[in-house]
Design an enzyme around this catalytic site. Structure first.
Site, PDB file in Angstrom:
ATOM      1  N   CYS A 330       0.751  -1.282   0.196  1.00  0.00           N
ATOM      2  CA  CYS A 330       0.002  -0.134  -0.075  1.00  0.00           C
ATOM      3  C   CYS A 330       0.739   1.282   0.048  1.00  0.00           C
ATOM      4  CB  CYS A 330      -1.010  -0.112   1.014  1.00  0.00           C
ATOM      5  SG  CYS A 330      -2.433   1.052   0.995  1.00  0.00           S
ATOM      6  N   HIS A 428      -3.532  -5.527   1.254  1.00  0.00           N
ATOM      7  CA  HIS A 428      -3.383  -5.758   2.761  1.00  0.00           C
ATOM      8  C   HIS A 428      -4.167  -7.043   2.893  1.00  0.00           C
ATOM      9  CE1 HIS A 428      -2.587  -1.981   4.084  1.00  0.00           C
ATOM     10  NE2 HIS A 428      -3.497  -1.248   3.236  1.00  0.00           N
TER      11      HIS A 428
END
Length: 494
Positions: A330, A428
Protein backbone atom coordinates in the site's frame (compact mmCIF):
# COMPACT_ATOMS: atom_id res chain seq x y z
CA UNK A 1 -35.02 -8.91 24.12
CA UNK A 2 -31.31 -8.44 23.43
CA UNK A 3 -29.10 -8.16 26.51
CA UNK A 4 -25.92 -6.13 26.66
CA UNK A 5 -22.77 -5.76 28.73
CA UNK A 6 -20.14 -3.06 28.45
CA UNK A 7 -16.40 -3.36 29.11
CA UNK A 8 -14.80 -0.09 30.18
CA UNK A 9 -11.25 0.47 31.38
CA UNK A 10 -9.29 2.71 33.69
CA UNK A 11 -7.09 3.73 30.72
CA UNK A 12 -6.10 2.69 27.22
CA UNK A 13 -4.29 -0.61 26.90
CA UNK A 14 -5.81 -2.35 29.94
CA UNK A 15 -7.08 -5.23 27.77
CA UNK A 16 -10.64 -4.14 26.96
CA UNK A 17 -10.43 -5.47 23.41
CA UNK A 18 -9.23 -8.93 24.42
CA UNK A 19 -11.70 -9.23 27.29
CA UNK A 20 -14.49 -8.27 24.90
CA UNK A 21 -13.29 -10.96 22.50
CA UNK A 22 -13.12 -13.46 25.37
CA UNK A 23 -16.69 -12.75 26.48
CA UNK A 24 -17.89 -12.98 22.88
CA UNK A 25 -16.35 -16.45 22.62
CA UNK A 26 -17.66 -17.52 26.05
CA UNK A 27 -21.24 -16.48 25.24
CA UNK A 28 -20.95 -18.12 21.82
CA UNK A 29 -19.71 -21.33 23.46
CA UNK A 30 -22.71 -21.15 25.80
CA UNK A 31 -25.09 -21.16 22.84
CA UNK A 32 -25.95 -17.48 22.47
CA UNK A 33 -26.00 -15.39 19.33
CA UNK A 34 -23.49 -12.71 20.24
CA UNK A 35 -21.78 -9.78 18.53
CA UNK A 36 -19.26 -7.10 19.56
CA UNK A 37 -19.96 -3.38 19.38
CA UNK A 38 -17.75 -0.31 19.72
CA UNK A 39 -19.41 2.96 18.82
CA UNK A 40 -16.19 4.87 18.17
CA UNK A 41 -12.75 3.42 17.56
CA UNK A 42 -9.51 5.28 16.92
CA UNK A 43 -6.98 3.12 15.10
CA UNK A 44 -4.89 2.90 11.95
CA UNK A 45 -5.44 -0.84 11.64
CA UNK A 46 -8.59 -1.21 9.60
CA UNK A 47 -10.39 -3.82 7.52
CA UNK A 48 -12.68 -3.89 4.50
CA UNK A 49 -15.85 -5.95 4.89
CA UNK A 50 -17.40 -8.14 2.21
CA UNK A 51 -19.64 -5.22 1.20
CA UNK A 52 -16.70 -2.83 0.80
CA UNK A 53 -17.00 -0.88 4.06
CA UNK A 54 -14.17 0.06 6.44
CA UNK A 55 -14.05 -0.82 10.14
CA UNK A 56 -11.51 -1.25 12.94
CA UNK A 57 -9.54 -4.49 13.15
CA UNK A 58 -10.26 -4.96 16.86
CA UNK A 59 -13.94 -5.52 16.12
CA UNK A 60 -12.94 -7.90 13.31
CA UNK A 61 -11.10 -10.06 15.85
CA UNK A 62 -14.03 -9.86 18.25
CA UNK A 63 -16.48 -10.81 15.49
CA UNK A 64 -14.44 -13.88 14.67
CA UNK A 65 -14.32 -14.79 18.35
CA UNK A 66 -18.12 -14.63 18.28
CA UNK A 67 -18.23 -16.82 15.18
CA UNK A 68 -19.52 -13.94 13.05
CA UNK A 69 -18.53 -12.36 9.76
CA UNK A 70 -17.11 -8.86 10.46
CA UNK A 71 -19.84 -6.25 9.96
CA UNK A 72 -19.38 -2.47 9.87
CA UNK A 73 -22.33 -2.09 12.26
CA UNK A 74 -20.00 -3.44 14.96
CA UNK A 75 -17.90 -0.26 14.62
CA UNK A 76 -20.01 2.55 13.15
CA UNK A 77 -17.44 5.32 13.77
CA UNK A 78 -13.74 4.91 12.98
CA UNK A 79 -11.19 7.69 13.47
CA UNK A 80 -7.90 7.23 11.61
CA UNK A 81 -5.34 9.76 12.92
CA UNK A 82 -3.74 11.72 10.10
CA UNK A 83 -1.79 14.17 12.28
CA UNK A 84 -1.24 14.98 15.94
CA UNK A 85 -4.42 17.06 15.98
CA UNK A 86 -6.68 15.57 13.32
CA UNK A 87 -8.19 12.38 11.94
CA UNK A 88 -10.03 11.00 8.98
CA UNK A 89 -13.61 10.35 10.07
CA UNK A 90 -15.27 7.20 8.77
CA UNK A 91 -18.97 6.71 9.51
CA UNK A 92 -20.79 3.56 8.54
CA UNK A 93 -17.68 2.39 6.72
CA UNK A 94 -17.40 5.45 4.46
CA UNK A 95 -15.17 8.51 4.66
CA UNK A 96 -17.02 11.53 6.03
CA UNK A 97 -14.02 13.90 5.90
CA UNK A 98 -10.92 15.15 7.73
CA UNK A 99 -11.54 16.77 11.12
CA UNK A 100 -9.37 18.51 13.65
CA UNK A 101 -9.95 17.09 17.13
CA UNK A 102 -11.69 20.24 18.38
CA UNK A 103 -14.05 20.28 15.40
CA UNK A 104 -14.88 16.60 15.80
CA UNK A 105 -15.78 17.06 19.47
CA UNK A 106 -18.16 19.84 18.50
CA UNK A 107 -20.04 17.68 16.02
CA UNK A 108 -19.86 14.15 17.42
CA UNK A 109 -23.26 14.37 19.13
CA UNK A 110 -24.71 14.56 15.62
CA UNK A 111 -23.41 11.03 15.06
CA UNK A 112 -25.60 9.50 17.78
CA UNK A 113 -28.30 8.49 15.25
CA UNK A 114 -25.66 6.60 13.25
CA UNK A 115 -24.42 4.86 16.40
CA UNK A 116 -27.90 3.88 17.58
CA UNK A 117 -29.03 2.74 14.13
CA UNK A 118 -26.05 0.36 13.96
CA UNK A 119 -26.57 -0.82 17.54
CA UNK A 120 -30.30 -1.53 17.23
CA UNK A 121 -29.86 -3.22 13.86
CA UNK A 122 -27.27 -5.58 15.39
CA UNK A 123 -29.48 -6.10 18.44
CA UNK A 124 -32.30 -7.44 16.27
CA UNK A 125 -30.03 -10.28 15.12
CA UNK A 126 -28.36 -11.24 18.40
CA UNK A 127 -29.12 -12.35 21.95
CA UNK A 128 -26.18 -10.49 23.50
CA UNK A 129 -24.08 -7.49 22.49
CA UNK A 130 -20.71 -7.09 24.20
CA UNK A 131 -19.79 -3.40 24.05
CA UNK A 132 -16.26 -2.07 24.30
CA UNK A 133 -15.54 1.41 25.61
CA UNK A 134 -12.52 3.55 24.74
CA UNK A 135 -9.83 5.00 26.96
CA UNK A 136 -11.41 5.74 30.34
CA UNK A 137 -14.86 6.91 31.46
CA UNK A 138 -13.10 9.20 33.96
CA UNK A 139 -11.50 11.46 31.34
CA UNK A 140 -13.39 14.38 32.82
CA UNK A 141 -12.19 16.80 30.15
CA UNK A 142 -13.92 14.66 27.51
CA UNK A 143 -17.04 13.51 29.38
CA UNK A 144 -19.30 16.14 27.92
CA UNK A 145 -21.00 14.75 24.81
CA UNK A 146 -19.40 11.31 25.35
CA UNK A 147 -20.67 8.67 22.91
CA UNK A 148 -18.29 5.78 23.62
CA UNK A 149 -18.16 5.21 27.40
CA UNK A 150 -20.81 6.13 29.98
CA UNK A 151 -22.61 8.29 27.45
CA UNK A 152 -23.19 5.21 25.30
CA UNK A 153 -23.97 3.04 28.34
CA UNK A 154 -26.82 5.42 29.19
CA UNK A 155 -28.10 5.48 25.62
CA UNK A 156 -28.39 1.69 25.42
CA UNK A 157 -28.92 1.03 29.17
CA UNK A 158 -25.85 -1.18 29.54
CA UNK A 159 -24.35 -2.52 32.77
CA UNK A 160 -20.59 -1.93 32.97
CA UNK A 161 -17.61 -4.03 34.02
CA UNK A 162 -14.61 -1.81 34.86
CA UNK A 163 -11.17 -3.22 34.02
CA UNK A 164 -7.83 -2.20 35.59
CA UNK A 165 -4.34 -3.25 34.46
CA UNK A 166 -2.20 -4.49 37.34
CA UNK A 167 0.81 -5.03 35.05
CA UNK A 168 1.34 -1.26 34.92
CA UNK A 169 1.13 -0.91 38.69
CA UNK A 170 -1.28 1.04 40.87
CA UNK A 171 -4.34 -0.99 39.93
CA UNK A 172 -6.24 -0.23 43.15
CA UNK A 173 -5.72 3.49 42.63
CA UNK A 174 -6.78 3.09 39.00
CA UNK A 175 -10.07 1.45 39.91
CA UNK A 176 -10.84 3.54 43.01
CA UNK A 177 -9.92 6.81 41.32
CA UNK A 178 -11.98 6.03 38.24
CA UNK A 179 -15.04 5.17 40.30
CA UNK A 180 -14.65 8.32 42.43
CA UNK A 181 -14.66 10.50 39.30
CA UNK A 182 -17.89 9.02 37.97
CA UNK A 183 -21.26 10.68 38.49
CA UNK A 184 -23.59 8.78 40.88
CA UNK A 185 -25.79 7.48 38.05
CA UNK A 186 -22.69 6.35 36.13
CA UNK A 187 -21.21 4.61 39.16
CA UNK A 188 -24.53 2.81 39.67
CA UNK A 189 -24.04 1.16 36.28
CA UNK A 190 -20.79 -0.52 37.33
CA UNK A 191 -21.72 -4.11 38.17
CA UNK A 192 -18.21 -5.16 39.02
CA UNK A 193 -14.48 -4.62 38.64
CA UNK A 194 -11.93 -6.85 36.92
CA UNK A 195 -8.19 -6.85 37.54
CA UNK A 196 -6.36 -7.84 34.36
CA UNK A 197 -2.83 -9.00 33.43
CA UNK A 198 -1.91 -10.42 36.84
CA UNK A 199 1.29 -12.41 37.34
CA UNK A 200 1.95 -14.39 40.52
CA UNK A 201 0.01 -15.65 43.54
CA UNK A 202 -3.51 -14.22 43.54
CA UNK A 203 -3.74 -14.91 47.25
CA UNK A 204 -1.41 -11.98 47.86
CA UNK A 205 -4.03 -9.67 46.35
CA UNK A 206 -6.90 -10.71 48.59
CA UNK A 207 -6.46 -8.03 51.32
CA UNK A 208 -6.44 -5.35 48.61
CA UNK A 209 -9.49 -6.84 46.88
CA UNK A 210 -11.41 -6.84 50.14
CA UNK A 211 -10.46 -3.25 50.93
CA UNK A 212 -11.37 -2.09 47.39
CA UNK A 213 -14.80 -3.68 47.73
CA UNK A 214 -15.30 -2.10 51.15
CA UNK A 215 -14.30 1.37 49.93
CA UNK A 216 -16.34 1.30 46.70
CA UNK A 217 -19.23 -1.04 47.48
CA UNK A 218 -18.61 -2.69 44.11
CA UNK A 219 -17.53 -6.34 43.89
CA UNK A 220 -14.36 -7.52 42.19
CA UNK A 221 -15.55 -10.21 39.77
CA UNK A 222 -12.16 -11.72 39.12
CA UNK A 223 -8.44 -11.46 38.58
CA UNK A 224 -7.40 -12.43 35.06
CA UNK A 225 -3.82 -13.66 34.64
CA UNK A 226 -1.47 -12.32 32.02
CA UNK A 227 -2.64 -14.55 29.18
CA UNK A 228 -0.12 -15.75 26.60
CA UNK A 229 -2.56 -15.92 23.72
CA UNK A 230 -1.61 -15.00 20.17
CA UNK A 231 -4.22 -12.64 18.74
CA UNK A 232 -3.50 -9.63 16.58
CA UNK A 233 -2.92 -6.27 18.23
CA UNK A 234 -5.06 -3.20 17.69
CA UNK A 235 -2.94 -0.07 17.66
CA UNK A 236 0.34 1.70 18.35
CA UNK A 237 0.40 0.29 21.91
CA UNK A 238 0.87 -3.18 20.44
CA UNK A 239 3.82 -5.05 21.99
CA UNK A 240 4.77 -6.53 18.61
CA UNK A 241 5.96 -3.10 17.46
CA UNK A 242 8.62 -3.19 20.17
CA UNK A 243 10.08 -6.41 18.78
CA UNK A 244 13.53 -5.35 17.58
CA UNK A 245 15.32 -8.71 17.42
CA UNK A 246 14.55 -11.62 15.10
CA UNK A 247 14.79 -15.06 16.69
CA UNK A 248 14.19 -17.37 13.76
CA UNK A 249 16.24 -18.48 10.73
CA UNK A 250 14.77 -15.78 8.49
CA UNK A 251 15.16 -12.14 9.54
CA UNK A 252 12.39 -9.82 8.29
CA UNK A 253 12.78 -6.10 9.02
CA UNK A 254 9.57 -4.06 8.87
CA UNK A 255 10.13 -0.30 8.85
CA UNK A 256 8.24 1.17 11.78
CA UNK A 257 6.91 4.27 10.06
CA UNK A 258 5.60 7.05 12.33
CA UNK A 259 2.08 6.58 10.92
CA UNK A 260 2.27 2.84 10.27
CA UNK A 261 -1.11 1.29 9.48
CA UNK A 262 -2.40 -2.24 9.12
CA UNK A 263 0.67 -3.83 10.68
CA UNK A 264 -1.70 -6.74 11.32
CA UNK A 265 -0.72 -7.72 7.75
CA UNK A 266 2.37 -9.28 9.33
CA UNK A 267 0.69 -11.40 12.00
CA UNK A 268 0.79 -14.54 9.77
CA UNK A 269 4.52 -13.98 9.22
CA UNK A 270 5.11 -13.63 12.96
CA UNK A 271 3.37 -16.98 13.51
CA UNK A 272 5.43 -18.87 10.93
CA UNK A 273 8.08 -21.03 12.63
CA UNK A 274 10.81 -19.96 10.18
CA UNK A 275 10.15 -16.22 10.09
CA UNK A 276 11.35 -13.67 12.61
CA UNK A 277 9.67 -10.29 12.27
CA UNK A 278 11.17 -7.19 13.86
CA UNK A 279 10.33 -3.49 13.60
CA UNK A 280 13.01 -0.94 12.70
CA UNK A 281 12.96 2.83 13.18
CA UNK A 282 16.69 3.66 13.02
CA UNK A 283 19.46 2.93 10.53
CA UNK A 284 21.51 1.30 13.27
CA UNK A 285 18.74 -1.25 13.84
CA UNK A 286 18.42 -2.34 10.21
CA UNK A 287 21.46 -4.60 9.85
CA UNK A 288 21.45 -7.23 7.09
CA UNK A 289 17.91 -8.67 7.02
CA UNK A 290 16.72 -11.35 4.62
CA UNK A 291 13.74 -9.19 3.66
CA UNK A 292 12.87 -5.50 4.13
CA UNK A 293 9.19 -4.51 4.26
CA UNK A 294 7.76 -1.02 3.79
CA UNK A 295 4.29 -1.28 5.37
CA UNK A 296 1.10 0.71 4.94
CA UNK A 297 0.85 4.24 6.31
CA UNK A 298 -1.85 6.84 6.84
CA UNK A 299 0.47 9.57 5.45
CA UNK A 300 2.66 8.23 2.68
CA UNK A 301 4.45 11.46 1.83
CA UNK A 302 5.19 12.51 5.42
CA UNK A 303 6.53 9.05 6.22
CA UNK A 304 8.60 9.04 3.04
CA UNK A 305 10.22 12.29 4.19
CA UNK A 306 10.84 10.69 7.58
CA UNK A 307 12.64 7.77 5.85
CA UNK A 308 14.68 10.25 3.84
CA UNK A 309 15.64 12.42 6.78
CA UNK A 310 16.70 9.65 9.17
CA UNK A 311 18.78 7.77 6.59
CA UNK A 312 16.63 4.66 6.25
CA UNK A 313 15.85 5.45 2.61
CA UNK A 314 19.54 5.34 1.68
CA UNK A 315 20.08 2.20 3.74
CA UNK A 316 17.16 0.36 2.09
CA UNK A 317 18.33 1.38 -1.39
CA UNK A 318 21.81 0.11 -0.58
CA UNK A 319 20.43 -3.25 0.59
CA UNK A 320 18.23 -3.57 -2.51
CA UNK A 321 21.19 -2.81 -4.79
CA UNK A 322 23.08 -5.64 -3.13
CA UNK A 323 20.31 -8.17 -3.66
CA UNK A 324 18.19 -7.96 -0.49
CA UNK A 325 14.50 -8.44 -1.35
CA UNK A 326 12.26 -5.45 -0.60
CA UNK A 327 8.46 -5.58 -0.33
CA UNK A 328 6.16 -2.57 -0.21
CA UNK A 329 2.50 -2.78 0.79
CA UNK A 330 0.00 0.00 0.00
CA UNK A 331 1.76 3.22 1.10
CA UNK A 332 5.03 1.31 1.15
CA UNK A 333 4.40 0.30 -2.47
CA UNK A 334 3.80 3.95 -3.39
CA UNK A 335 7.10 4.94 -1.74
CA UNK A 336 9.05 2.41 -3.81
CA UNK A 337 8.14 4.15 -7.07
CA UNK A 338 9.77 7.06 -8.87
CA UNK A 339 7.35 9.86 -8.02
CA UNK A 340 4.35 10.59 -5.81
CA UNK A 341 2.08 13.43 -6.96
CA UNK A 342 -0.71 15.04 -4.93
CA UNK A 343 -2.81 17.07 -7.41
CA UNK A 344 -5.86 17.24 -5.11
CA UNK A 345 -3.99 18.22 -1.96
CA UNK A 346 -4.78 14.96 -0.17
CA UNK A 347 -1.44 14.97 1.66
CA UNK A 348 -0.59 18.60 0.86
CA UNK A 349 3.02 18.08 -0.24
CA UNK A 350 2.85 18.54 -4.01
CA UNK A 351 5.25 16.15 -5.73
CA UNK A 352 7.94 14.00 -4.12
CA UNK A 353 10.48 11.64 -5.60
CA UNK A 354 10.18 8.08 -4.32
CA UNK A 355 12.88 5.52 -3.62
CA UNK A 356 13.03 4.72 -7.33
CA UNK A 357 13.23 0.96 -6.77
CA UNK A 358 10.16 0.32 -8.93
CA UNK A 359 9.40 1.96 -12.30
CA UNK A 360 6.07 3.32 -11.02
CA UNK A 361 4.31 6.67 -10.72
CA UNK A 362 1.64 7.39 -8.09
CA UNK A 363 -0.98 10.14 -8.13
CA UNK A 364 -3.14 10.63 -5.05
CA UNK A 365 -6.87 10.91 -5.63
CA UNK A 366 -9.68 12.54 -3.70
CA UNK A 367 -11.65 9.29 -3.39
CA UNK A 368 -10.67 6.35 -1.21
CA UNK A 369 -10.53 2.87 -2.77
CA UNK A 370 -12.22 0.33 -0.47
CA UNK A 371 -12.44 -3.10 -2.05
CA UNK A 372 -12.26 -6.73 -0.98
CA UNK A 373 -10.50 -8.84 -3.59
CA UNK A 374 -9.33 -12.33 -4.35
CA UNK A 375 -6.24 -12.70 -6.46
CA UNK A 376 -3.50 -15.01 -7.67
CA UNK A 377 0.14 -14.03 -7.47
CA UNK A 378 1.80 -13.81 -10.87
CA UNK A 379 5.27 -12.79 -9.64
CA UNK A 380 7.44 -15.71 -10.82
CA UNK A 381 8.92 -16.58 -7.42
CA UNK A 382 5.47 -16.96 -5.82
CA UNK A 383 3.35 -17.70 -8.87
CA UNK A 384 0.04 -19.41 -8.16
CA UNK A 385 -0.36 -18.37 -4.52
CA UNK A 386 -4.01 -17.50 -3.86
CA UNK A 387 -4.77 -14.29 -1.96
CA UNK A 388 -7.88 -13.01 -0.19
CA UNK A 389 -7.29 -9.41 0.78
CA UNK A 390 -8.50 -5.84 0.54
CA UNK A 391 -7.52 -2.42 -0.75
CA UNK A 392 -7.66 0.76 1.36
CA UNK A 393 -5.87 3.65 -0.33
CA UNK A 394 -6.23 7.08 -1.85
CA UNK A 395 -4.16 6.96 -5.00
CA UNK A 396 -3.52 5.27 -8.34
CA UNK A 397 -0.16 3.74 -9.18
CA UNK A 398 0.87 3.04 -12.76
CA UNK A 399 3.76 0.72 -13.52
CA UNK A 400 6.00 1.52 -16.45
CA UNK A 401 8.42 -0.41 -18.62
CA UNK A 402 10.59 -2.84 -16.71
CA UNK A 403 7.92 -3.94 -14.23
CA UNK A 404 5.63 -6.95 -14.23
CA UNK A 405 2.43 -7.26 -12.15
CA UNK A 406 2.58 -8.69 -8.66
CA UNK A 407 -0.80 -10.43 -8.92
CA UNK A 408 -3.94 -10.76 -11.02
CA UNK A 409 -7.30 -10.00 -9.42
CA UNK A 410 -10.34 -12.21 -9.95
CA UNK A 411 -11.93 -9.55 -12.19
CA UNK A 412 -8.96 -9.67 -14.55
CA UNK A 413 -7.19 -6.50 -13.39
CA UNK A 414 -3.59 -6.61 -12.30
CA UNK A 415 -2.15 -5.18 -9.11
CA UNK A 416 1.29 -4.16 -8.00
CA UNK A 417 4.67 -4.30 -9.62
CA UNK A 418 7.80 -6.46 -9.55
CA UNK A 419 11.26 -5.46 -10.73
CA UNK A 420 14.03 -7.89 -9.86
CA UNK A 421 14.18 -8.31 -6.09
CA UNK A 422 11.68 -5.49 -5.38
CA UNK A 423 7.96 -6.16 -5.01
CA UNK A 424 4.99 -3.87 -4.45
CA UNK A 425 1.25 -4.39 -3.96
CA UNK A 426 -1.80 -2.51 -2.73
CA UNK A 427 -3.30 -5.62 -1.10
CA UNK A 428 -3.63 -5.75 2.67
CA UNK A 429 -4.19 -9.19 4.16
CA UNK A 430 -1.98 -10.71 1.46
CA UNK A 431 -0.53 -13.28 3.88
CA UNK A 432 -3.83 -14.29 5.50
CA UNK A 433 -4.57 -17.33 3.34
CA UNK A 434 -1.15 -18.73 4.18
CA UNK A 435 -0.25 -19.53 0.58
CA UNK A 436 1.97 -16.48 0.01
CA UNK A 437 3.41 -16.84 3.52
CA UNK A 438 4.49 -20.41 2.73
CA UNK A 439 5.86 -19.49 -0.70
CA UNK A 440 7.79 -16.55 0.72
CA UNK A 441 9.22 -18.65 3.57
CA UNK A 442 10.31 -21.42 1.17
CA UNK A 443 12.03 -18.91 -1.11
CA UNK A 444 13.81 -17.07 1.69
CA UNK A 445 14.94 -20.33 3.32
CA UNK A 446 16.26 -21.65 0.00
CA UNK A 447 18.12 -18.38 -0.68
CA UNK A 448 19.82 -18.81 2.67
CA UNK A 449 20.77 -22.43 2.02
CA UNK A 450 18.27 -23.83 4.52
CA UNK A 451 15.84 -26.73 4.02
CA UNK A 452 12.29 -25.37 3.60
CA UNK A 453 10.75 -28.82 4.08
CA UNK A 454 12.03 -28.95 7.66
CA UNK A 455 9.79 -26.05 8.74
CA UNK A 456 6.06 -26.57 8.27
CA UNK A 457 3.55 -23.93 9.39
CA UNK A 458 0.24 -24.62 11.11
CA UNK A 459 -3.13 -23.95 9.49
CA UNK A 460 -3.87 -20.31 10.38
CA UNK A 461 -7.64 -20.60 10.79
CA UNK A 462 -7.39 -23.59 13.12
CA UNK A 463 -4.62 -21.82 15.04
CA UNK A 464 -6.74 -18.70 15.53
CA UNK A 465 -9.75 -20.71 16.70
CA UNK A 466 -7.58 -22.47 19.26
CA UNK A 467 -6.31 -19.10 20.50
CA UNK A 468 -9.89 -17.85 20.94
CA UNK A 469 -10.77 -20.96 22.93
CA UNK A 470 -7.64 -20.61 25.05
CA UNK A 471 -8.48 -16.98 25.82
CA UNK A 472 -12.05 -17.90 26.68
CA UNK A 473 -10.87 -20.66 29.02
CA UNK A 474 -8.50 -18.30 30.86
CA UNK A 475 -11.17 -15.64 31.33
CA UNK A 476 -14.00 -18.07 32.19
CA UNK A 477 -11.84 -19.69 34.86
CA UNK A 478 -10.83 -16.30 36.29
CA UNK A 479 -14.18 -14.50 36.48
CA UNK A 480 -17.27 -15.14 38.55
CA UNK A 481 -19.39 -15.99 35.51
CA UNK A 482 -22.54 -16.25 37.63
CA UNK A 483 -22.05 -12.58 38.50
CA UNK A 484 -21.37 -11.74 34.85
CA UNK A 485 -24.61 -13.39 33.78
CA UNK A 486 -26.43 -11.67 36.66
CA UNK A 487 -25.18 -8.31 35.33
CA UNK A 488 -26.50 -9.26 31.88
CA UNK A 489 -29.89 -9.94 33.40
CA UNK A 490 -29.84 -6.62 35.26
CA UNK A 491 -29.81 -8.33 38.65
CA UNK A 492 -27.83 -7.46 41.75
CA UNK A 493 -24.48 -9.22 41.81
CA UNK A 494 -24.72 -12.21 44.19
Amino acid sequence: MTKNLMIQGTMSGVGKSLLTAALCRIFQQDGYRVAPFKSQNMALNSYITQDGLEMGRAQVVQARAAGKEPDVRMNPILLKPSSDVGSQLIVGGKVRGEYRAADYFKMKQSLIPDVLAAYHSLAQENDILVIEGAGSPAEINLKQDDIVNMGLAKLVDAPVLLVGDIDRGGVFAQLYGTLELLEPDERARVAGCIINKFRGDVGLLEPGLTMLEEKTGIPVLGVVPYATVDLEDEDSLAPCLDQTEARRPIDIAVLRLPRISNFTDFTPLERHPALGVRYVSKVGELGQPDLVVLPGTKNTMDDLLWLRQNGLETAVKHLAANGTPVLGICGGYQMLGRTLADPYGVEKLGVLSGLGLLPCETAFSAQKTRTRVTAEVTAPLFSGAKLDGYEIHMGVTKAGEGATPFCRLSDGRTDGAVAGNVFGTYLHGLFDTGELTDALARWLLTRKGLDPVAVQPEDQKAYQERQFDLLADVVRNSLDMHAVYAALEGKETP
